[in-house]
Design a protein around this motif. Sequence first.
Motif, PDB file in Angstrom:
ATOM      1  N   LEU A  75      24.103  42.066  88.537  1.00  0.00           N
ATOM      2  CA  LEU A  75      25.263  42.941  88.680  1.00  0.00           C
ATOM      3  C   LEU A  75      25.317  43.908  87.513  1.00  0.00           C
ATOM      4  O   LEU A  75      25.185  43.494  86.342  1.00  0.00           O
ATOM      5  N   GLY A  89      25.278  45.752  93.109  1.00  0.00           N
ATOM      6  CA  GLY A  89      24.309  44.851  92.506  1.00  0.00           C
ATOM      7  C   GLY A  89      23.152  44.548  93.440  1.00  0.00           C
ATOM      8  O   GLY A  89      22.997  45.156  94.512  1.00  0.00           O
ATOM      9  N   ALA A 108      23.575  44.590  82.361  1.00  0.00           N
ATOM     10  CA  ALA A 108      23.652  43.824  83.596  1.00  0.00           C
ATOM     11  C   ALA A 108      24.061  42.391  83.310  1.00  0.00           C
ATOM     12  O   ALA A 108      23.863  41.864  82.210  1.00  0.00           O
TER      13      ALA A 108
END
Length: 436
Positions: free
Chosen positions: A430, A412, A369
């Motif tokens: 995200l 996200g 992420a």
Amino acid sequence: MMRGIQPLLRGSTYSGALFAFCGALVSLPLLPVAMLPALAWPTAPYGVRISLVLLSWAALIGVVGLARATRRVLIADARRLLRVPLPDPAGARRPASSPDTSPGTSPGTEPTAPAPAPAARWRTPLWLLLHVALGWIGALVSGVLIIAGLTLPGNWLRADAGLSLFGWSIRVAGGWESWVVALGCLLLAATVCVMVTGALRWAAPKLLGPSSAERLALAAERELRLAERNRLAHELHDSIGHTLTAATIQAAVAGEVLSADPVAARAAMRSIEESTRAALVDLDYVLGALREEKSGTAPTRTLADLPELLDRLRHAGAVVEPELSGELAQVHGTLSRAAYRILQEGLTNALRHGAGGPIEVRVAAAADALEIDVVNRTGVGASTGKGAGPGAFPTSGHGLPGLAERVRLLHGEVEAGPDGPRHWRLAVRLPVRLSA
């Protein structure tokens, strides 16, 4: 009665009849080619040869109708002369307007609506055959009636006025009866125009209008256009909004220190010039895309441009405390561009609504992420995110919803709200895939 006469008085009736007659006229060049099979078979009976010419003529007209250009021309003419609302054929590919793409699309191309089914192409030859047939029937019948209407009154003084054509004879004793018959012929000719135009208007949506597959393609194309315009609106809001906010603050700082610190004032003015030049590039691209003109290459700002963004904030007098971790250089493509715009929006809001104090910026690229945090000090409006300090600006309210939509498209998570009694925090996570 007036309702029955109204179609005879409309200009669109006769423009539609003209459209039909033009179809008949345009088919004439194909007639010599259609006669070749009959000429090659001179011993065939007369009726067979005539049928062979008609069949060959119809086949050639149908072949012309298979061309896509023919359909486009027929649709344009039907819209203008028949006054029938027909959409353009679906599935036309449009050039890409930006290398910035949505998830799942490749750079440099814009997704397009699917092409209509091949079976739908046979509707155009059917329309063209109907068009030509009605054109010839209408032209011959109305032509005979108009000739009769113009000829009979000229002989009204004769005791035995009349007209003979194709073996048919019309005899009028003379006097006012010839005028009545002539007027009836002209009214019948106008009625034929009404009937021909009405038949073409009835058939146009069925044969030239979109099929079920084309309606789906048109809907998909409209959706793509709307998505592209929404994306451009987000880009314009992010870029121009940030630049105007920073330039306003920099101009205020330059005015305050102009006498005491000319060097700092010049630095602020240089920063305004640089940021506004970059914003003009963005604005030129967006306006060109909205006008559907060929605009320049879209500015592609990524996380690599983050230091420049932070420097512009510092020139505006903000204190920025960045914390960057992970391999940010390995975040590419749509994700990197989206992350830049998210940071730009978050920092712009911090400038607008902040109440002074440092702006904490954290960007961390992990294996799974990309995390973004922007924390700034707020005034009395901490519960709404609108600080009461000197950085507060009026806003359209589209920034955070647009940011949330951008994050949603990238699958996200986003959180925005008060972080304690005196701070505001924007947190975005995200999903990311680091390249090798």
